[in-house]
Scaffold this motif. Structure first.
Motif, PDB file in Angstrom:
ATOM      1  N   VAL A  61       0.840  -1.199   0.000  1.00 23.08           N
ATOM      2  CA  VAL A  61       0.000   0.000   0.000  1.00 23.08           C
ATOM      3  C   VAL A  61       0.878   1.252   0.000  1.00 23.08           C
ATOM      4  CG1 VAL A  61      -1.660   1.339   1.361  1.00 23.08           C
ATOM      5  CG2 VAL A  61      -1.999  -1.117   1.044  1.00 23.08           C
ATOM      6  N   VAL A  62       1.928   1.250   0.822  1.00 24.54           N
ATOM      7  CA  VAL A  62       2.842   2.400   0.857  1.00 24.54           C
ATOM      8  C   VAL A  62       3.503   2.580  -0.513  1.00 24.54           C
ATOM      9  CG1 VAL A  62       4.996   3.276   1.851  1.00 24.54           C
ATOM     10  CG2 VAL A  62       3.239   2.307   3.337  1.00 24.54           C
ATOM     11  N   LEU A  63       3.940   1.489  -1.125  1.00 21.76           N
ATOM     12  CA  LEU A  63       4.536   1.585  -2.457  1.00 21.76           C
ATOM     13  C   LEU A  63       3.529   2.070  -3.490  1.00 21.76           C
ATOM     14  CD1 LEU A  63       6.862  -1.516  -2.706  1.00 21.76           C
ATOM     15  CD2 LEU A  63       7.521   0.873  -2.863  1.00 21.76           C
ATOM     16  N   ALA A  64       2.297   1.651  -3.373  1.00 20.95           N
ATOM     17  CA  ALA A  64       1.264   2.107  -4.299  1.00 20.95           C
ATOM     18  C   ALA A  64       1.103   3.621  -4.205  1.00 20.95           C
ATOM     19  CB  ALA A  64      -0.066   1.407  -4.018  1.00 20.95           C
ATOM     20  N   VAL A  65       1.072   4.131  -2.989  1.00 20.64           N
ATOM     21  CA  VAL A  65       0.907   5.574  -2.792  1.00 20.64           C
ATOM     22  C   VAL A  65       2.130   6.329  -3.304  1.00 20.64           C
ATOM     23  CG1 VAL A  65       0.706   7.382  -1.037  1.00 20.64           C
ATOM     24  CG2 VAL A  65      -0.704   5.318  -0.873  1.00 20.64           C
ATOM     25  N   THR A  66       3.328   5.862  -2.953  1.00 27.74           N
ATOM     26  CA  THR A  66       4.535   6.601  -3.354  1.00 27.74           C
ATOM     27  C   THR A  66       4.775   6.547  -4.862  1.00 27.74           C
ATOM     28  OG1 THR A  66       5.967   4.711  -2.858  1.00 27.74           O
ATOM     29  CG2 THR A  66       5.674   6.353  -1.118  1.00 27.74           C
ATOM     30  N   ARG A  69       2.169   8.895  -6.482  1.00 31.20           N
ATOM     31  CA  ARG A  69       2.483  10.314  -6.279  1.00 31.20           C
ATOM     32  C   ARG A  69       3.696  10.762  -7.085  1.00 31.20           C
ATOM     33  NH1 ARG A  69       1.500  11.244   0.180  1.00 31.20           N
ATOM     34  NH2 ARG A  69      -0.767  11.202   0.064  1.00 31.20           N
ATOM     35  N   SER A  70       4.711   9.900  -7.159  1.00 34.27           N
ATOM     36  CA  SER A  70       5.927  10.268  -7.890  1.00 34.27           C
ATOM     37  C   SER A  70       5.777  10.047  -9.396  1.00 34.27           C
ATOM     38  CB  SER A  70       7.112   9.456  -7.382  1.00 34.27           C
ATOM     39  OG  SER A  70       6.985   8.093  -7.750  1.00 34.27           O
ATOM     40  N   ARG A  71       4.686   9.414  -9.783  1.00 36.79           N
ATOM     41  CA  ARG A  71       4.412   9.084 -11.181  1.00 36.79           C
ATOM     42  C   ARG A  71       5.499   8.197 -11.786  1.00 36.79           C
ATOM     43  NH1 ARG A  71       1.606  14.545 -13.493  1.00 36.79           N
ATOM     44  NH2 ARG A  71       0.154  14.712 -11.785  1.00 36.79           N
ATOM     45  N   SER A  72       6.134   7.394 -10.948  1.00 36.60           N
ATOM     46  CA  SER A  72       7.119   6.446 -11.466  1.00 36.60           C
ATOM     47  C   SER A  72       6.439   5.250 -12.120  1.00 36.60           C
ATOM     48  CB  SER A  72       8.076   5.995 -10.356  1.00 36.60           C
ATOM     49  OG  SER A  72       7.371   5.481  -9.261  1.00 36.60           O
ATOM     50  N   LEU A  73       5.174   5.061 -11.836  1.00 33.41           N
ATOM     51  CA  LEU A  73       4.334   4.081 -12.530  1.00 33.41           C
ATOM     52  C   LEU A  73       3.044   4.785 -12.916  1.00 33.41           C
ATOM     53  CD1 LEU A  73       4.503   0.855 -10.303  1.00 33.41           C
ATOM     54  CD2 LEU A  73       5.560   1.187 -12.533  1.00 33.41           C
ATOM     55  N   PRO A  74       2.409   4.347 -13.983  1.00 30.67           N
ATOM     56  CA  PRO A  74       1.082   4.899 -14.280  1.00 30.67           C
ATOM     57  C   PRO A  74       0.150   4.641 -13.094  1.00 30.67           C
ATOM     58  CG  PRO A  74       1.887   3.600 -16.122  1.00 30.67           C
ATOM     59  CD  PRO A  74       2.845   3.385 -14.996  1.00 30.67           C
ATOM     60  N   ARG A  75      -0.697   5.584 -12.799  1.00 26.90           N
ATOM     61  CA  ARG A  75      -1.547   5.502 -11.604  1.00 26.90           C
ATOM     62  C   ARG A  75      -2.326   4.182 -11.498  1.00 26.90           C
ATOM     63  NH1 ARG A  75      -2.599   9.607  -8.088  1.00 26.90           N
ATOM     64  NH2 ARG A  75      -1.610  10.984  -9.591  1.00 26.90           N
ATOM     65  N   PRO A  76      -2.979   3.679 -12.561  1.00 31.00           N
ATOM     66  CA  PRO A  76      -3.710   2.416 -12.408  1.00 31.00           C
ATOM     67  C   PRO A  76      -2.795   1.250 -12.020  1.00 31.00           C
ATOM     68  CG  PRO A  76      -4.362   3.510 -14.430  1.00 31.00           C
ATOM     69  CD  PRO A  76      -3.190   4.265 -13.894  1.00 31.00           C
ATOM     70  N   LEU A  77      -1.602   1.244 -12.545  1.00 35.09           N
ATOM     71  CA  LEU A  77      -0.671   0.169 -12.212  1.00 35.09           C
ATOM     72  C   LEU A  77      -0.141   0.328 -10.791  1.00 35.09           C
ATOM     73  CD1 LEU A  77       0.610  -2.369 -13.288  1.00 35.09           C
ATOM     74  CD2 LEU A  77       2.413  -0.980 -14.304  1.00 35.09           C
ATOM     75  N   VAL A  79      -1.738   1.703  -8.287  1.00 36.23           N
ATOM     76  CA  VAL A  79      -2.840   1.333  -7.399  1.00 36.23           C
ATOM     77  C   VAL A  79      -3.015  -0.192  -7.357  1.00 36.23           C
ATOM     78  CG1 VAL A  79      -5.350   1.535  -7.095  1.00 36.23           C
ATOM     79  CG2 VAL A  79      -3.978   3.550  -7.636  1.00 36.23           C
ATOM     80  N   ALA A  80      -2.615  -0.871  -8.406  1.00 33.74           N
ATOM     81  CA  ALA A  80      -2.762  -2.330  -8.467  1.00 33.74           C
ATOM     82  C   ALA A  80      -1.670  -3.084  -7.693  1.00 33.74           C
ATOM     83  CB  ALA A  80      -2.766  -2.798  -9.916  1.00 33.74           C
ATOM     84  N   LEU A  81      -0.653  -2.389  -7.197  1.00 39.90           N
ATOM     85  CA  LEU A  81       0.416  -3.092  -6.476  1.00 39.90           C
ATOM     86  C   LEU A  81      -0.086  -3.942  -5.302  1.00 39.90           C
ATOM     87  CD1 LEU A  81       3.348  -0.504  -6.511  1.00 39.90           C
ATOM     88  CD2 LEU A  81       3.193  -2.673  -7.749  1.00 39.90           C
ATOM     89  N   VAL A 107       4.507  -4.059 -14.592  1.00 43.35           N
ATOM     90  CA  VAL A 107       5.419  -3.160 -13.870  1.00 43.35           C
ATOM     91  C   VAL A 107       6.784  -3.153 -14.546  1.00 43.35           C
ATOM     92  CG1 VAL A 107       6.703  -2.851 -11.709  1.00 43.35           C
ATOM     93  CG2 VAL A 107       4.242  -3.298 -11.643  1.00 43.35           C
ATOM     94  N   ALA A 108       7.304  -4.318 -14.867  1.00 45.91           N
ATOM     95  CA  ALA A 108       8.620  -4.403 -15.506  1.00 45.91           C
ATOM     96  C   ALA A 108       8.608  -3.743 -16.876  1.00 45.91           C
ATOM     97  CB  ALA A 108       9.049  -5.865 -15.633  1.00 45.91           C
ATOM     98  N   TRP A 109       7.566  -3.951 -17.643  1.00 44.72           N
ATOM     99  CA  TRP A 109       7.464  -3.370 -18.982  1.00 44.72           C
ATOM    100  C   TRP A 109       7.433  -1.845 -18.889  1.00 44.72           C
ATOM    101  CZ3 TRP A 109       7.900  -5.064 -23.818  1.00 44.72           C
ATOM    102  CH2 TRP A 109       7.420  -4.265 -24.838  1.00 44.72           C
ATOM    103  N   THR A 110       6.643  -1.335 -17.956  1.00 39.30           N
ATOM    104  CA  THR A 110       6.488   0.109 -17.799  1.00 39.30           C
ATOM    105  C   THR A 110       7.743   0.752 -17.223  1.00 39.30           C
ATOM    106  OG1 THR A 110       4.145  -0.216 -17.429  1.00 39.30           O
ATOM    107  CG2 THR A 110       5.049   1.878 -16.739  1.00 39.30           C
TER     108      THR A 110
END
Length: 164
Positions: A61-66, A69-77, A79-81, A107-110
């Motif tokens: 959950v913490v990783l999903a939020v960070t 917020r940092s946009r290091s992953l697309p938001r839907p992905l 949130v799916a962590l 995640v790896a592809w993105t």
């Protein structure tokens, strides 16, 4: 585990989430392997599995939020962590690990550097080589650089910076 560590590298909160996820998955892997080798769960399994699952879920959950917020992953992905934990534990008997594998593949592809450059507003640098006296230099000032170095177009196309 390396995936969680890579995702959490960008901030202190991300590193905390990654550490919690890695600790949880490591403890759970130990407890599950011991149970599999023993043929049944040991008596201490619930005492280790409950906090391990809590660490993994909370860290996710913490990783999903960070990452959102940092946009290091697309938001839907991002949130799916936490769904990785949910599908690996709660849905494991129904093939949930297949879903976890698909999410990790996404995640790896993105997260590949080449993919990051394809996002709008984040274009890759383009190198424009030229030799002294051959045409117009890419910086547009009409003179070749003294060392004849290539120029790199960074950010918006058309802004030339010397390659250093």
């Amino acid at each position: 585990m390396p995936g969680y560590l890579a995702l959490g590298a960008g901030s202190a909160a991300g590193r905390a989430g990654a550490f919690a996820s890695v600790a949880g998955t490591g403890l759970l892997a130990f407890a599950m392997t011991a149970s599999n080798l023993h043929g049944e769960d040991y008596g201490w399994f619930p005492a280790l599995a409950v906090p391990a699952n809590a660490l993994w879920a909370a860290g996710s959950v913490v990783l999903a939020v960070t990452t959102a917020r940092s946009r290091s992953l697309p938001r839907p992905l991002a949130v799916a962590l936490p769904v990785i934990w949910l599908s690996s534990i709660m849905l494991s008997q129904l093939g949930g690990n297949l879903l976890a594998g698909v999410l990790w593949a996404a995640v790896a592809w993105t997260a590949q550097p080449a993919r990051r450059h394809r996002r709008p507003g984040n274009r890759p640098p383009v190198t424009l080589p030229y030799a002294r006296g051959e045409g117009q230099p890419a910086d547009g000032d009409g003179e070749a650089d003294a060392d004849g170095e290539a120029l790199v177009v960074a950010g918006t196309y058309g802004t030339a910076l010397p390659l250093t």
